[in-house]
Design an enzyme around this catalytic site. Sequence first.
Site, PDB file in Angstrom:
ATOM      1  N   SER A 228       0.673  -1.121  -0.172  1.00  0.00           N
ATOM      2  CA  SER A 228       0.163   0.122  -0.011  1.00  0.00           C
ATOM      3  C   SER A 228       0.847   0.981   0.193  1.00  0.00           C
ATOM      4  O   SER A 228       1.948   1.173   0.698  1.00  0.00           O
ATOM      5  CB  SER A 228      -1.174  -0.116   1.387  1.00  0.00           C
ATOM      6  OG  SER A 228      -0.247   0.234   2.705  1.00  0.00           O
ATOM      7  N   GLU A 249       6.501  -0.298  -4.981  1.00  0.00           N
ATOM      8  CA  GLU A 249       5.925  -0.428  -6.448  1.00  0.00           C
ATOM      9  C   GLU A 249       3.858  -0.533  -5.648  1.00  0.00           C
ATOM     10  O   GLU A 249       3.282  -1.314  -4.469  1.00  0.00           O
ATOM     11  CB  GLU A 249       5.839  -1.480  -7.203  1.00  0.00           C
ATOM     12  CG  GLU A 249       4.909  -1.905  -8.065  1.00  0.00           C
ATOM     13  CD  GLU A 249       3.234  -2.546  -7.395  1.00  0.00           C
ATOM     14  OE1 GLU A 249       1.586  -1.574  -7.386  1.00  0.00           O
ATOM     15  OE2 GLU A 249       3.157  -3.629  -7.854  1.00  0.00           O
ATOM     16  N   CYS A 283      -3.239  -4.789  -7.790  1.00  0.00           N
ATOM     17  CA  CYS A 283      -3.063  -3.454  -7.785  1.00  0.00           C
ATOM     18  C   CYS A 283      -3.696  -2.157  -8.932  1.00  0.00           C
ATOM     19  O   CYS A 283      -3.398  -1.410  -8.673  1.00  0.00           O
ATOM     20  CB  CYS A 283      -1.288  -2.637  -7.624  1.00  0.00           C
ATOM     21  SG  CYS A 283      -0.261  -3.676  -8.635  1.00  0.00           S
TER      22      CYS A 283
END
Length: 479
Positions: A228, A249, A283
């Site tokens: 996150s 990332e 994601c």
Amino acid sequence: MKNIVGKERLDASNKKVIEVENPATGEILDTVPNATKEDVDRVVKIAKIAQKKWAKIPLHERGRILEKFVELVEEKSEELARTLSNETGKPIIEARAEIGNTRTFVYGYVEKAKHLYGITIPAGNEVGQENTIQMTVREPLGVVACIIPFNFPCDLFGQKVPSALVMGNSVIVKPSSYNPLTLHRYCELLLEAGIPAGVVNCISGDGKITGQALAQHKDVHLISVTGSTAVGMQTMATASKNLSHVMLELGGNDAFILDKDGDLDLAVEELVWGRLYNTGQVCCASKRFLIHNNIKEEFTKRVIEKINTLKVGMPNEEDTQIGCLINEEAAIRVEDQVRKTLEQGARLAYGGRRNKAFFEPTVLTEVSKDMDVMKDMEIFGPVIPICGFDNIDEAIAIANQSSYGLCGNIITSSMKTAFKVATELEVGGAIINGASFYRSAEMPFGGWKHSGIGNEGIATTLEEVSKIKTIVLKNILKD
């Protein structure tokens, strides 16, 4: 299961454990240690010593060992896929596909490393350097901490670990505490393939303790995190105290733009792939659906018809297409986000029900651009919020209003429109005529804005996990 620390298999120093649960059934599959800061100190010390010897092994030999690891993974692929499916809630067909990707990552990084040549600056390129030759070489960073999330643990292991190892680094793998079992097995197989003890380590534990202890350790030279945005920011702040390198990332709230001339059948198929794969826990999944008002009603109708053909079921069943979320807490979070969006004025067109860790595919209509879901509320689940637009500039503005900038996409028959959108989207990856969920092993993958720092992929990662040294042959040509 115990932590892998050098040659030893250890419990946490305080003997605490984390129970690993099958989210679909509630069955306890195993336990792993809940490591402490002292455990981290111990593993880093061992990894630091082992790395010095590993770096002296020729690159071709490091590559050969990694290729042997692939053979072992493929021999045990069904066992590994079952473990991954059981501990993650991922449909077995998806788990098999993820295990199958390991060869692509390993062979890609090994081959790239063999051709990662340095540069030579010839004598005389600069005034005063007529007799001096300069050349560059790549050297390992040292100890690399790989902090890996729950959603695609084996794929992200494949991106982070082989790349670090082939360049001569040692690694400390920190899996998600929700589903660490498959990655523990991967680390065991690396050792079985011939990686020396201490070069590969695997330590489980709570991220707030174990992950941050890795980030703050002075002898960890790179912290590679997929997670996150909040975790990434905290990790970066912690690592900055030692000027440690970070690769981050992070989160995303990708926009899926369908213009009025876009192929509706293609858009629906790409939505299933781009939003419902891994039950929406991706994601770079498409999470905000911006649909031209001229076709919005027809698009919504076709989406619901398509969802009705998909089987939501137990992850271990061969015909299941959509499984459950990683745990019931995650499903409750999605439920709360849907409820909030409805309270803000959206309409529930399909789905919306939760059963423990299962959350059915859900379609929300009458979504407006000022709602949280169209900005920074990332829903990590199978939810499709549909927002209309009248012209492509309006769609781009809505897409760019988020603080995230991972990926985005445009579906249109006009290449002029496609390249306008791809150029103007504030994202790290822009996909034309496909969903934003697109990540090849080769491509540089990374986000803009709050979606991360650095690019991961065979094209770029080896530079991230190594450092340049310039060797100067001063006046070598002087008489």
